[in-house]
Design a protein around this motif. Sequence first.
Motif, PDB file in Angstrom:
ATOM      1  N   ALA A 176       2.400   7.587   3.501  1.00 44.57           N
ATOM      2  CA  ALA A 176       3.161   7.005   4.324  1.00 44.57           C
ATOM      3  C   ALA A 176       2.944   5.502   3.117  1.00 44.57           C
ATOM      4  CB  ALA A 176       2.564   5.690   5.194  1.00 44.57           C
ATOM      5  N   ARG A 177       3.947   4.425   3.301  1.00 43.70           N
ATOM      6  CA  ARG A 177       3.991   2.814   2.522  1.00 43.70           C
ATOM      7  C   ARG A 177       3.890   1.846   3.979  1.00 43.70           C
ATOM      8  NH1 ARG A 177       6.812   6.631   3.767  1.00 43.70           N
ATOM      9  NH2 ARG A 177       6.339   7.765   2.191  1.00 43.70           N
ATOM     10  N   ALA A 178       3.482   0.581   3.263  1.00 43.16           N
ATOM     11  CA  ALA A 178       3.992  -0.498   3.777  1.00 43.16           C
ATOM     12  C   ALA A 178       3.260  -1.680   2.728  1.00 43.16           C
ATOM     13  CB  ALA A 178       2.353  -0.711   5.136  1.00 43.16           C
ATOM     14  N   VAL A 191       1.424  -1.138   0.248  1.00 40.70           N
ATOM     15  CA  VAL A 191       0.089  -0.007  -0.077  1.00 40.70           C
ATOM     16  C   VAL A 191       1.394   1.474   0.249  1.00 40.70           C
ATOM     17  CG1 VAL A 191      -0.112  -0.026   2.436  1.00 40.70           C
ATOM     18  CG2 VAL A 191      -2.547   1.204   0.960  1.00 40.70           C
ATOM     19  N   VAL A 192       0.977   2.344  -0.628  1.00 38.09           N
ATOM     20  CA  VAL A 192       1.392   3.714  -0.841  1.00 38.09           C
ATOM     21  C   VAL A 192       0.049   4.862  -0.577  1.00 38.09           C
ATOM     22  CG1 VAL A 192       2.698   5.203  -3.145  1.00 38.09           C
ATOM     23  CG2 VAL A 192       3.245   3.035  -2.142  1.00 38.09           C
ATOM     24  N   LEU A 214      -3.053  -1.622   5.993  1.00 39.14           N
ATOM     25  CA  LEU A 214      -3.543  -0.833   5.986  1.00 39.14           C
ATOM     26  C   LEU A 214      -3.242  -0.102   7.824  1.00 39.14           C
ATOM     27  CD1 LEU A 214      -7.078  -0.809   4.353  1.00 39.14           C
ATOM     28  CD2 LEU A 214      -5.493   0.178   4.065  1.00 39.14           C
ATOM     29  N   ILE A 215      -3.215  -1.316   8.326  1.00 37.21           N
ATOM     30  CA  ILE A 215      -2.969  -0.848  10.253  1.00 37.21           C
ATOM     31  C   ILE A 215      -1.523   0.102  10.223  1.00 37.21           C
ATOM     32  CG2 ILE A 215      -2.721  -1.761  12.392  1.00 37.21           C
ATOM     33  CD1 ILE A 215      -5.366  -3.885  11.525  1.00 37.21           C
ATOM     34  N   ALA A 216      -0.792  -0.977   9.042  1.00 38.63           N
ATOM     35  CA  ALA A 216       0.231  -0.396   9.715  1.00 38.63           C
ATOM     36  C   ALA A 216       0.787   1.601   9.051  1.00 38.63           C
ATOM     37  CB  ALA A 216       1.697  -1.077   8.563  1.00 38.63           C
ATOM     38  N   VAL A 217       0.021   1.552   8.014  1.00 37.31           N
ATOM     39  CA  VAL A 217      -0.393   2.772   7.527  1.00 37.31           C
ATOM     40  C   VAL A 217      -0.925   4.479   8.362  1.00 37.31           C
ATOM     41  CG1 VAL A 217       0.793   2.372   5.137  1.00 37.31           C
ATOM     42  CG2 VAL A 217      -1.916   3.217   5.527  1.00 37.31           C
ATOM     43  N   ALA A 218      -2.075   3.107   8.768  1.00 40.37           N
ATOM     44  CA  ALA A 218      -2.920   4.047   9.604  1.00 40.37           C
ATOM     45  C   ALA A 218      -1.880   4.905  10.870  1.00 40.37           C
ATOM     46  CB  ALA A 218      -3.947   3.552  10.329  1.00 40.37           C
TER      47      ALA A 218
END
Length: 254
Positions: free
Chosen positions: A99-101, A61-62, A127-131
């Motif tokens: 953010a990205r993960a 995700v970016v 999504l949890i990581a970027v949140a």
Amino acid sequence: MTLLDPPTLPGPAPRRARPATARPVPHLRHERALLRAGATLVAGMDEVGRGSLAGPVSVGVVVVDATTRSGPRGVADSKLLTAAARTALVPALSRWGVARAVGHASAAEIDAVGIIAALRLAGQRALIAVAGVVGPVDAVVLDGSHDWLTPPAQGALFDAEPGVVATGDVDLGVIGTPRVHLRVKADRTCATVAGASVLAKCERDALMVDLAVEHPAYRWDSNKGYASDEHVSALRELGPSPWHRRSWRLPVGA
């Protein structure tokens, strides 16, 4: 020319060489349209490893906002890039956007809940990581024509079986309910999705190379868990490892 000489006819015109087909350049037009429509944070997502016989399925995700500039030079769908080109892009992609993960779901989780639910699990982890960095995103651009990210309205098939899959790290309240926008070939037109595909591919490839040290016979360092000849031969000779998707129809035995 004498009367006996045949007339000279004009030859066919030389064919013009066809111009080489240019590789599509991903852009942010679709993401910016969503931002203009009211979204504050837009994420592009893509998955890798869906068709592999071993290893995790991974989702990159970016996230971008209204201040994000165009993607790094050379960013493209990971399938169109060489391994060296993908690796060279990682430093720039790691600084691009807000953010990205990359999230993963293991082979055991794929066996427990199926590939679609495992894709959702990996995507939710990303999504949890970027949140944790920028908060919940408002919209997600997803490659393809099937929304595997949004939980089914009737609930997941295995929700009633606690302990089937380790989902304690997935707090859906953290990510909210982002609206999913499907776009076929988004990995070739949307810069966020292309960037997500590169990050996911590089991270998953590195995981498979590390696992190959423990299980060298399957040659995951070169095939990354896909059904290459040497991988299939090792499966038939040795059977599956703990990292294989045992619920799949693996080519084992003679």
